[in-house]
Design a protein around this motif. Sequence first.
Motif, PDB file in Angstrom:
ATOM      1  N   UNK A   1       7.934   5.852   2.353  1.00 21.60           N
ATOM      2  CA  UNK A   1       6.994   5.148   3.233  1.00 21.60           C
ATOM      3  C   UNK A   1       5.720   5.943   3.481  1.00 21.60           C
ATOM      4  N   UNK A   2       5.837   7.267   3.598  1.00 22.92           N
ATOM      5  CA  UNK A   2       4.647   8.090   3.834  1.00 22.92           C
ATOM      6  C   UNK A   2       3.683   8.012   2.660  1.00 22.92           C
ATOM      7  N   UNK A   3       4.227   8.032   1.443  1.00 21.25           N
ATOM      8  CA  UNK A   3       3.367   7.927   0.257  1.00 21.25           C
ATOM      9  C   UNK A   3       2.779   6.521   0.141  1.00 21.25           C
ATOM     10  N   UNK A   4       3.597   5.512   0.477  1.00 21.04           N
ATOM     11  CA  UNK A   4       3.103   4.134   0.441  1.00 21.04           C
ATOM     12  C   UNK A   4       1.963   3.950   1.439  1.00 21.04           C
ATOM     13  N   UNK A   5       2.127   4.530   2.634  1.00 18.04           N
ATOM     14  CA  UNK A   5       1.082   4.431   3.654  1.00 18.04           C
ATOM     15  C   UNK A   5      -0.212   5.085   3.168  1.00 18.04           C
ATOM     16  N   UNK A   6      -0.090   6.223   2.491  1.00 16.04           N
ATOM     17  CA  UNK A   6      -1.274   6.907   1.961  1.00 16.04           C
ATOM     18  C   UNK A   6      -1.938   6.064   0.880  1.00 16.04           C
ATOM     19  N   UNK A   7      -1.116   5.363   0.101  1.00 14.12           N
ATOM     20  CA  UNK A   7      -1.636   4.468  -0.940  1.00 14.12           C
ATOM     21  C   UNK A   7      -2.436   3.326  -0.312  1.00 14.12           C
ATOM     22  N   UNK A   8      -1.882   2.724   0.741  1.00 18.08           N
ATOM     23  CA  UNK A   8      -2.606   1.666   1.460  1.00 18.08           C
ATOM     24  C   UNK A   8      -3.925   2.207   2.015  1.00 18.08           C
ATOM     25  N   UNK A   9      -3.856   3.374   2.639  1.00 20.85           N
ATOM     26  CA  UNK A   9      -5.042   3.954   3.281  1.00 20.85           C
ATOM     27  C   UNK A   9      -6.124   4.309   2.271  1.00 20.85           C
ATOM     28  N   UNK A  10      -5.710   4.630   1.043  1.00 16.67           N
ATOM     29  CA  UNK A  10      -6.669   5.017   0.008  1.00 16.67           C
ATOM     30  C   UNK A  10      -7.417   3.821  -0.574  1.00 16.67           C
ATOM     31  N   UNK A  11      -6.830   2.633  -0.440  1.00 12.45           N
ATOM     32  CA  UNK A  11      -7.453   1.434  -1.011  1.00 12.45           C
ATOM     33  C   UNK A  11      -8.596   0.940  -0.134  1.00 12.45           C
ATOM     34  N   UNK A  12      -9.540   0.257  -0.744  1.00  9.75           N
ATOM     35  CA  UNK A  12     -10.643  -0.356   0.004  1.00  9.75           C
ATOM     36  C   UNK A  12     -10.301  -1.768   0.452  1.00  9.75           C
ATOM     37  N   UNK A  13      -9.388  -2.419  -0.264  1.00 10.75           N
ATOM     38  CA  UNK A  13      -8.935  -3.758   0.123  1.00 10.75           C
ATOM     39  C   UNK A  13      -7.615  -4.042  -0.577  1.00 10.75           C
TER      40      UNK A  13
END
Length: 423
Positions: free
Chosen positions: A309-321
């Motif tokens: 989940x922590x890596x997934x959250x970072x993936x979401x945060x890295x995206x612009x949309x």
Amino acid sequence: MLKVVHLNTYDGNGGAGRACIRLNDALLSQNIDSKVIVHYKFGKNPEIGDFNKNFFQKYYTAATIVLERIWAKRYLKALKTPFSFAWFGRSVIHHPDVKNADIIHLHWVNHAFLNPSHIAEIAKLGKPVVWTFHDSNAFTGGCHVRYTCDHFERECGSCPLLKNESPDDYSHRIWTQKNSAYQKLDFKIIAPSLWMQASVLRSSLMRGKAIGQIPNTLPTDVFKAADKQFAKEKMGFAKEKFIFLSGFMPSRKDLHKGTSYLLESLELLKKRVGVKADEIELVVFGNRNTEDVPEFPFKTTFLGTINNDEQLALCYAAADAFLIPSLEDNLPYTVMECLSCGTPVIGFTTGGIPDMVKHEYNGYLAEYRSAESFADGMEWIINYPNRPKLQQQARQSIMDNFSEDIIAKRHLDLYHSLVKVTQ
């Protein structure tokens, strides 16, 4: 202390499993005696119980799950719409945690877990029962996704998913079995989305049943915003590019995921942006084999399955949309998680997506099944003049409506009202 037991087929495998466990965690944080018991346990969390006391019981459970799905293919057309026959099932009323609970909370109970006769059997315990509908199966003759079919408003039958459809086909027989069971067991329905609530109110199986609308929750301390440039660097994304993120990417044939609309809208966007297409990249996460994916008009990176989940959250945060082209979804977690990480979402005006995405506030709601409108949404976010404001509004919309404290307290209000009624 109030004792709540949650019953779900799996432990975190799929959206319903995650919703069940996340609600349980939210209730535990409110000092409630809350437990999750599952039909088949994949993980090793000692706090999650199951009904299999030894290897042989677990093997039998796995065998019934597989057999039910294999046999189903004999009766179903070659479509990707999920359908459950409920040939197998198990009794749950003798488990000590179920017997001792003040509230029995059902979640997703398919795949050879609670068939209609075992659902009816729960009435013998004389306890309040709450049932969260994570998809449509509880109030249909077998399908989990309905699209435009309205047979559930009557008594099902003549099911478009069955090879031998007729007024008295399997869907009608399953409807009859469910109807008989639901007459014996009183339960309070929770619809996670307004769309699901409206669907339940149309269902012939649910007439006379009490229904409320309470969303799912998520760990907002895990799914949180991060500096975009920092997150992109950590994820290995190109800092100078506009990153569109999308979740599990099925083939063109998986209808309810809307892949064909996503492909068409990306092709339209590429024509609109022209030479600036090189400044845009699509990133896809999920468990689809990369040999079985469509060809996208933009540079595309496949991340595979993200189990952390922590890596997934970072993936979401890295995206612009975030892009979700689903044509029918109850309250998709990818949308909630992404918004919680401060990333705006583009999706169709369908299912529970409008419960979370507020048009041109924290994302863009495209006209249903319109690739042109979906492309408009992507173009709108690319050109938005104040992206940090959009990102802050995305995060705040989740904290105001879906945080653990808010959702736990709404469930507790319901539980306490039901316990008072039975006392």
